[in-house]
Design a protein around this motif. Structure first.
Motif, short mmCIF file in Angstrom:
data_model
loop_
_atom_site.label_atom_id
_atom_site.label_comp_id
_atom_site.label_asym_id
_atom_site.label_seq_id
_atom_site.Cartn_x
_atom_site.Cartn_y
_atom_site.Cartn_z
N GLY A 20 11.84 -8.98 -7.47
CA GLY A 20 11.71 -8.64 -6.05
C GLY A 20 10.27 -8.55 -5.58
O GLY A 20 9.33 -8.94 -6.28
N GLN A 21 10.12 -8.02 -4.38
CA GLN A 21 8.80 -7.87 -3.75
C GLN A 21 8.18 -6.53 -4.13
O GLN A 21 8.89 -5.56 -4.38
N SER A 22 6.87 -6.48 -4.14
CA SER A 22 6.18 -5.21 -4.33
C SER A 22 6.43 -4.36 -3.09
O SER A 22 6.63 -4.86 -1.99
N HIS A 23 6.43 -3.06 -3.29
CA HIS A 23 6.62 -2.16 -2.16
C HIS A 23 5.70 -0.95 -2.30
O HIS A 23 5.19 -0.67 -3.38
N HIS A 24 5.51 -0.25 -1.20
CA HIS A 24 4.65 0.94 -1.20
C HIS A 24 5.50 2.19 -1.31
O HIS A 24 6.55 2.31 -0.68
N LYS A 25 5.04 3.11 -2.13
CA LYS A 25 5.66 4.43 -2.25
C LYS A 25 4.55 5.44 -2.37
O LYS A 25 3.70 5.34 -3.26
N ASN A 26 4.52 6.39 -1.46
CA ASN A 26 3.48 7.42 -1.41
C ASN A 26 2.09 6.81 -1.36
O ASN A 26 1.16 7.29 -2.01
#
Length: 152
Positions: free
Chosen positions: A12-18
């Motif tokens: 999948g795609q990279s995502h932002h968390k915190n």
């Protein structure tokens, strides 16, 4: 790499968390059936094993490597050396928490506290008279050093 040493493909795609970009790596559950670590590592649901890696993971590993190479006794010694100034700062200056926000401001506040701590250590070791004498010697040496730099 999974804990068993197998290469996990990016999923999948990279995502932002915190505020940190994370990349997910995963394998199908069927590919992990023969793994000796399956009972320990894979979720009870029988789903795929997922590992998330932050954008800063390489930096964290590079920071941990020298400490891992030094061994446990060296890490304990370093922790003892580092913890003393922090404990003294908290006690002497009442620094339970930082008064500012943002990395640069906290760094500046910490630098001022460490400078104060270092000055107190110098005065305690040399005494106030010895500290004044060393400051006076440095002040007298500055014009000589400046002339030498201009001539050189």
């Amino acid at each position: 790499m999974c804990p068993a040493g197998e290469l996990l493909p990016r999923c999948g795609q990279s995502h932002h968390k915190n505020g940190v970009q994370r990349t997910r790596y995963s394998r199908l559950a069927g590919q992990c059936r023969a793994c000796p670590l399956k009972a320990v590592r894979q979720p009870d649901s029988g789903g795929a094993r997922r590992i998330y890696r932050s954008e800063h993971a390489a930096l964290v590993e590079a920071q941990r490597q020298p400490m891992a190479d030094q061994g446990a006794p060296r890490r304990r010694q370093r922790a003892g050396l580092v913890e003393h100034p922090f404990g003294m700062l908290k006690r002497w200056f009442g620094c339970d928490h930082f008064l500012v926000r943002s990395f640069h401001k906290v760094r500046a506040e910490m630098s001022l506290m460490v400078l104060g701590y270092d000055l107190l250590r110098v005065v305690n070791r040399r005494g106030m008279g010895g500290f004044r004498e060393s400051c006076a010697r440095r002040q007298q040496a500055k014009p000589v050093q400046a002339v030498a730099q201009l001539a050189g």
